[in-house]
Write a protein that holds these residues in place. Structure first.
Motif: not given
Length: 211
Positions: A18-19, A132-135, A141-148, A150-158
Protein backbone atom coordinates in the motif's frame (compact mmCIF):
# COMPACT_ATOMS: atom_id res chain seq x y z
CA UNK A 1 -8.38 -16.67 7.30
CA UNK A 2 -6.72 -14.32 9.76
CA UNK A 3 -3.22 -13.21 8.88
CA UNK A 4 -0.83 -15.06 11.21
CA UNK A 5 2.32 -13.16 10.26
CA UNK A 6 4.19 -11.52 13.15
CA UNK A 7 3.29 -7.84 13.48
CA UNK A 8 6.66 -6.58 12.21
CA UNK A 9 6.29 -8.75 9.10
CA UNK A 10 2.74 -7.49 8.63
CA UNK A 11 4.07 -3.94 8.72
CA UNK A 12 6.56 -4.73 5.95
CA UNK A 13 3.83 -6.37 3.85
CA UNK A 14 1.47 -3.41 4.26
CA UNK A 15 4.15 -0.89 3.27
CA UNK A 16 4.97 -3.04 0.25
CA UNK A 17 1.37 -3.44 -0.89
CA UNK A 18 0.00 0.00 0.00
CA UNK A 19 3.00 2.30 -0.11
CA UNK A 20 4.41 4.82 2.39
CA UNK A 21 2.31 5.51 5.47
CA UNK A 22 2.33 7.54 8.66
CA UNK A 23 2.51 5.75 12.00
CA UNK A 24 -1.18 6.49 12.59
CA UNK A 25 -2.25 5.11 9.21
CA UNK A 26 -0.10 2.02 9.62
CA UNK A 27 -1.58 1.43 13.09
CA UNK A 28 -5.05 1.58 11.54
CA UNK A 29 -4.10 -0.93 8.86
CA UNK A 30 -2.64 -3.28 11.46
CA UNK A 31 -5.47 -2.72 13.96
CA UNK A 32 -3.02 -1.94 16.76
CA UNK A 33 -2.19 1.17 18.79
CA UNK A 34 -0.06 3.99 17.42
CA UNK A 35 2.60 3.20 20.01
CA UNK A 36 2.55 -0.44 18.90
CA UNK A 37 3.05 0.54 15.29
CA UNK A 38 5.87 2.92 16.24
CA UNK A 39 7.58 0.12 18.20
CA UNK A 40 7.56 -2.17 15.16
CA UNK A 41 8.79 0.60 12.87
CA UNK A 42 11.68 1.36 15.20
CA UNK A 43 12.65 -2.30 15.17
CA UNK A 44 12.42 -2.49 11.39
CA UNK A 45 14.45 0.72 11.05
CA UNK A 46 17.27 -0.80 13.10
CA UNK A 47 17.22 -3.78 10.71
CA UNK A 48 17.49 -1.40 7.75
CA UNK A 49 14.13 -2.42 6.31
CA UNK A 50 12.25 0.88 6.62
CA UNK A 51 13.05 4.57 6.56
CA UNK A 52 11.16 7.76 7.35
CA UNK A 53 11.00 11.28 6.02
CA UNK A 54 9.25 14.43 7.19
CA UNK A 55 6.46 15.58 4.92
CA UNK A 56 4.81 18.99 5.37
CA UNK A 57 1.06 19.03 4.70
CA UNK A 58 -0.64 22.40 5.04
CA UNK A 59 0.13 24.47 8.12
CA UNK A 60 0.37 21.64 10.60
CA UNK A 61 3.43 19.92 11.97
CA UNK A 62 5.42 17.76 9.52
CA UNK A 63 4.35 14.13 9.34
CA UNK A 64 6.78 11.25 9.58
CA UNK A 65 6.06 9.04 6.59
CA UNK A 66 7.50 5.53 6.57
CA UNK A 67 8.48 3.50 3.54
CA UNK A 68 10.52 0.42 2.67
CA UNK A 69 14.22 0.68 1.93
CA UNK A 70 15.79 -1.29 -0.91
CA UNK A 71 16.61 -3.97 1.65
CA UNK A 72 12.95 -4.00 2.67
CA UNK A 73 11.79 -4.45 -0.91
CA UNK A 74 14.30 -7.27 -1.29
CA UNK A 75 12.48 -9.22 1.43
CA UNK A 76 10.02 -10.17 -1.29
CA UNK A 77 11.12 -12.89 -3.71
CA UNK A 78 12.55 -12.14 -7.13
CA UNK A 79 12.35 -15.60 -8.66
CA UNK A 80 15.87 -16.93 -9.36
CA UNK A 81 16.95 -13.34 -9.94
CA UNK A 82 20.71 -13.59 -10.39
CA UNK A 83 20.60 -16.88 -12.29
CA UNK A 84 17.98 -15.57 -14.71
CA UNK A 85 19.81 -12.30 -15.32
CA UNK A 86 23.08 -14.13 -15.93
CA UNK A 87 21.45 -16.57 -18.34
CA UNK A 88 19.95 -13.69 -20.31
CA UNK A 89 23.34 -11.96 -20.49
CA UNK A 90 25.09 -15.13 -21.62
CA UNK A 91 22.43 -15.88 -24.21
CA UNK A 92 22.68 -12.35 -25.60
CA UNK A 93 26.49 -12.60 -25.70
CA UNK A 94 26.74 -16.04 -27.28
CA UNK A 95 23.59 -16.32 -29.41
CA UNK A 96 22.63 -12.70 -30.01
CA UNK A 97 19.59 -10.56 -29.26
CA UNK A 98 17.48 -12.44 -31.81
CA UNK A 99 17.72 -15.61 -29.74
CA UNK A 100 16.71 -13.72 -26.61
CA UNK A 101 13.71 -12.26 -28.45
CA UNK A 102 12.68 -15.72 -29.64
CA UNK A 103 12.76 -17.09 -26.08
CA UNK A 104 10.66 -14.18 -24.82
CA UNK A 105 8.24 -14.71 -27.71
CA UNK A 106 7.84 -18.37 -26.81
CA UNK A 107 7.30 -17.45 -23.16
CA UNK A 108 4.66 -14.93 -24.22
CA UNK A 109 2.78 -17.49 -26.34
CA UNK A 110 2.76 -20.09 -23.56
CA UNK A 111 1.61 -17.57 -20.97
CA UNK A 112 -1.13 -16.33 -23.30
CA UNK A 113 -2.37 -19.87 -23.93
CA UNK A 114 -2.49 -20.65 -20.21
CA UNK A 115 -4.23 -17.41 -19.29
CA UNK A 116 -6.83 -17.86 -22.03
CA UNK A 117 -7.77 -21.25 -20.62
CA UNK A 118 -8.12 -19.81 -17.13
CA UNK A 119 -10.30 -16.91 -18.37
CA UNK A 120 -12.44 -18.80 -20.88
CA UNK A 121 -15.51 -18.97 -18.62
CA UNK A 122 -15.55 -15.22 -17.85
CA UNK A 123 -18.30 -13.03 -19.34
CA UNK A 124 -17.74 -9.37 -18.50
CA UNK A 125 -14.62 -7.21 -18.59
CA UNK A 126 -14.67 -6.98 -14.80
CA UNK A 127 -14.83 -10.78 -14.59
CA UNK A 128 -11.74 -11.00 -16.78
CA UNK A 129 -9.87 -8.33 -14.81
CA UNK A 130 -10.77 -10.06 -11.53
CA UNK A 131 -9.63 -13.47 -12.79
CA UNK A 132 -6.40 -12.03 -14.18
CA UNK A 133 -5.78 -10.41 -10.80
CA UNK A 134 -6.19 -13.79 -9.09
CA UNK A 135 -3.75 -15.44 -11.49
CA UNK A 136 -1.12 -12.77 -11.07
CA UNK A 137 -1.43 -12.88 -7.27
CA UNK A 138 -0.82 -16.63 -7.30
CA UNK A 139 2.28 -15.98 -9.39
CA UNK A 140 3.68 -13.62 -6.75
CA UNK A 141 2.76 -10.19 -8.13
CA UNK A 142 0.66 -9.11 -5.11
CA UNK A 143 -2.02 -8.00 -7.56
CA UNK A 144 -5.25 -6.14 -6.90
CA UNK A 145 -7.71 -4.16 -8.97
CA UNK A 146 -9.89 -1.14 -8.36
CA UNK A 147 -13.00 -0.07 -10.22
CA UNK A 148 -13.54 3.64 -10.82
CA UNK A 149 -15.26 6.04 -13.21
CA UNK A 150 -12.68 5.43 -15.94
CA UNK A 151 -12.86 1.65 -15.77
CA UNK A 152 -10.38 -0.46 -13.84
CA UNK A 153 -6.90 -0.08 -12.42
CA UNK A 154 -4.95 -3.34 -12.27
CA UNK A 155 -2.11 -2.98 -9.75
CA UNK A 156 0.89 -5.23 -9.19
CA UNK A 157 2.60 -4.30 -5.93
CA UNK A 158 5.53 -6.66 -6.48
CA UNK A 159 7.43 -8.03 -9.46
CA UNK A 160 8.93 -11.49 -8.81
CA UNK A 161 10.95 -11.27 -12.04
CA UNK A 162 12.18 -7.70 -11.59
CA UNK A 163 15.88 -8.49 -12.03
CA UNK A 164 15.17 -10.42 -15.23
CA UNK A 165 12.96 -7.60 -16.49
CA UNK A 166 15.73 -5.07 -15.85
CA UNK A 167 18.13 -7.26 -17.81
CA UNK A 168 15.67 -7.59 -20.66
CA UNK A 169 12.64 -5.31 -20.84
CA UNK A 170 11.14 -7.54 -23.51
CA UNK A 171 9.55 -9.39 -20.59
CA UNK A 172 7.61 -6.25 -19.68
CA UNK A 173 6.37 -5.74 -23.23
CA UNK A 174 5.38 -9.41 -23.43
CA UNK A 175 3.40 -9.00 -20.21
CA UNK A 176 1.53 -5.99 -21.61
CA UNK A 177 0.85 -7.88 -24.86
CA UNK A 178 -0.64 -10.79 -22.91
CA UNK A 179 -2.90 -8.52 -20.86
CA UNK A 180 -4.23 -6.87 -23.99
CA UNK A 181 -4.94 -10.22 -25.64
CA UNK A 182 -6.65 -11.95 -22.73
CA UNK A 183 -8.79 -8.95 -21.78
CA UNK A 184 -10.09 -8.88 -25.34
CA UNK A 185 -10.82 -6.39 -28.09
CA UNK A 186 -13.46 -4.74 -25.93
CA UNK A 187 -10.73 -3.43 -23.62
CA UNK A 188 -7.91 -0.93 -23.94
CA UNK A 189 -4.92 -1.54 -21.67
CA UNK A 190 -2.15 0.94 -20.94
CA UNK A 191 0.66 0.73 -18.40
CA UNK A 192 0.56 3.84 -16.21
CA UNK A 193 3.21 2.98 -13.60
CA UNK A 194 6.32 0.88 -14.07
CA UNK A 195 8.67 -0.50 -11.40
CA UNK A 196 11.52 -0.63 -13.92
CA UNK A 197 11.21 3.14 -14.37
CA UNK A 198 11.35 3.83 -10.64
CA UNK A 199 7.71 3.53 -9.61
CA UNK A 200 6.74 1.70 -6.43
CA UNK A 201 4.49 -0.64 -8.39
CA UNK A 202 3.30 -1.52 -11.87
CA UNK A 203 -0.21 -0.35 -12.74
CA UNK A 204 -2.40 -0.81 -15.79
CA UNK A 205 -5.38 1.31 -16.79
CA UNK A 206 -8.10 -0.88 -18.31
CA UNK A 207 -10.99 0.86 -20.07
CA UNK A 208 -13.87 -0.21 -22.27
CA UNK A 209 -13.03 0.14 -25.97
CA UNK A 210 -15.77 2.34 -27.39
CA UNK A 211 -14.47 2.35 -30.95
Amino acid sequence: MKNKLPDHERAVSILKAKGPKSVKDLAGEMDITTEGARFHLMKLEKEGLVQSESVVEGRGRPKQIWSLTEKGHNRFPDAHADLTANLIAMMRETLGQTAVDEVIGTHEKKTLSRYRKELEDTDTLEDRVARLTEIRTKEGYMAEYKKDEEGFLLIENHCPICTAAKACQGFCQAELNVFREVLGEAAEVERTEHIIKGARRCAYRVTENTR
